[in-house]
Write an enzyme that holds these catalytic residues in place. Structure first.
Site, PDB file in Angstrom:
ATOM      1  N   GLU A 115       0.838  -1.205   0.000  1.00 54.29           N
ATOM      2  CA  GLU A 115       0.000   0.000   0.000  1.00 54.29           C
ATOM      3  C   GLU A 115       0.874   1.256   0.000  1.00 54.29           C
ATOM      4  O   GLU A 115       0.549   2.248  -0.664  1.00 54.29           O
ATOM      5  CB  GLU A 115      -0.930  -0.012   1.216  1.00 54.29           C
ATOM      6  CG  GLU A 115      -2.003  -1.089   1.123  1.00 54.29           C
ATOM      7  CD  GLU A 115      -2.897  -1.129   2.341  1.00 54.29           C
ATOM      8  OE1 GLU A 115      -4.092  -0.811   2.208  1.00 54.29           O
ATOM      9  OE2 GLU A 115      -2.413  -1.484   3.431  1.00 54.29           O
ATOM     10  N   GLU A 135      -3.995  -9.484   3.737  1.00 57.73           N
ATOM     11  CA  GLU A 135      -4.788  -9.136   4.919  1.00 57.73           C
ATOM     12  C   GLU A 135      -5.921 -10.116   5.223  1.00 57.73           C
ATOM     13  O   GLU A 135      -6.260 -10.328   6.391  1.00 57.73           O
ATOM     14  CB  GLU A 135      -5.362  -7.717   4.767  1.00 57.73           C
ATOM     15  CG  GLU A 135      -4.361  -6.597   4.996  1.00 57.73           C
ATOM     16  CD  GLU A 135      -3.569  -6.222   3.756  1.00 57.73           C
ATOM     17  OE1 GLU A 135      -2.884  -5.183   3.777  1.00 57.73           O
ATOM     18  OE2 GLU A 135      -3.622  -6.971   2.751  1.00 57.73           O
TER      19      GLU A 135
END
Length: 260
Positions: A115, A135
């Site tokens: 990210e 995640e």
């Protein structure tokens, strides 16, 4: 601010930021994020800085993810605040920085690390890099803009596949699908990022800032990107850099831009 978790230095108008937690594979914790937020704010405000090179210490990882131990017991409200503060102060700040930010991805870029790289304007990966958003294996989803930026970069189908399978991909595949700009041998990673930034340094800084703002506006639903482009294009005409650029072109000489 004295940094403990990152190394930051300006050399020849390039701001080098290295996340310095090699033993932890440069995992993001609150302290790292606080220092990154400060460093990016400094880069945004400094007239000396023409570009930013962001990397991780060592050869194993750019950033292997977030420090899970810090938020394992968070409530709904705490989780929301974690994502909101991080996105605003770090990830969105990088994306909106008027100085081009190049991520030199040396090794693992997973979860918050990917990210972070996606928030940068340009991504160069070493051949040994592995990228992914794992995640869902923790019962989470990306919380620092990963669902949005990955979709923008590689498309909906590939983004959903990467996020829902939690698979890591190679640097070469990341290049094929448009997630990174280039792949180079590990030994050439920093020099390739510097090559790009050194080229950018020769261009008009205010025009570069306008270009970044206009490109970013193309991805925002609440603004008309064409209108932003017109505004930023017009603003360039009142700069000294515009006069210098046109003068140099007509006089067949190299332009010297001052960011004015």
């Amino acid at each position: 601010m004295v940094y403990q978790q990152i190394i930051a230095e300006v050399k020849e108008n390039i701001f080098y930021i290295t996340i310095n937690r090699e033993q932890k594979l440069n995992a993001l914790n609150k302290e790292v994020l606080t220092e990154l937020a400060h460093a990016i704010k400094f880069a945004t405000q400094s007239d000396e800085i023409r570009g930013v090179l962001l990397t991780g210490a060592g050869e194993k990882a750019f950033v292997a993810g977030a420090d899970i131990s810090e938020f394992q017991n968070y409530s709904l409200a705490e989780g929301k605040e974690l994502a909101k503060v991080g996105q605003t102060n770090v990830f969105d700040a990088i994306e909106n920085c008027p100085k081009p930010v190049v991520a030199a991805i040396n090794g693992f870029a997973l979860g918050g690390g990917l990210e972070l790289a996606m928030a940068c304007h340009i991504r160069i990966a070493s051949e040994n890099a592995k990228l992914g958003l794992p995640e869902v294996t923790l019962g989470l989803i990306p919380g620092y803009g990963g669902t949005q930026r990955l979709t923008q970069l590689v498309g909906k189908g590939r983004a959903i596949e990467m996020i829902t399978t939690a698979d890591m991909i190679t640097a070469e595949k990341a290049y094929r699908i448009g997630l990174v700009n280039e792949v180079v041998p590990q030994a050439e990673l920093i020099s390739k990022a510097e090559e790009i930034l050194n080229k950018i340094k020769q261009r008009a800084p205010l025009a570069i800032a306008s270009a970044i703002k206009a490109v970013n506006s193309s991805l925002k639903n609440n603004v008309n990107g064409f209108d932003i482009e017109i505004e930023e294009f017009a603003k360039c005409f009142q700069t000294e850099d515009f006069k210098e650029g046109v003068g140099a072109f007509l006089e067949k000489r190299k332009a010297v831009f001052k960011g004015e």
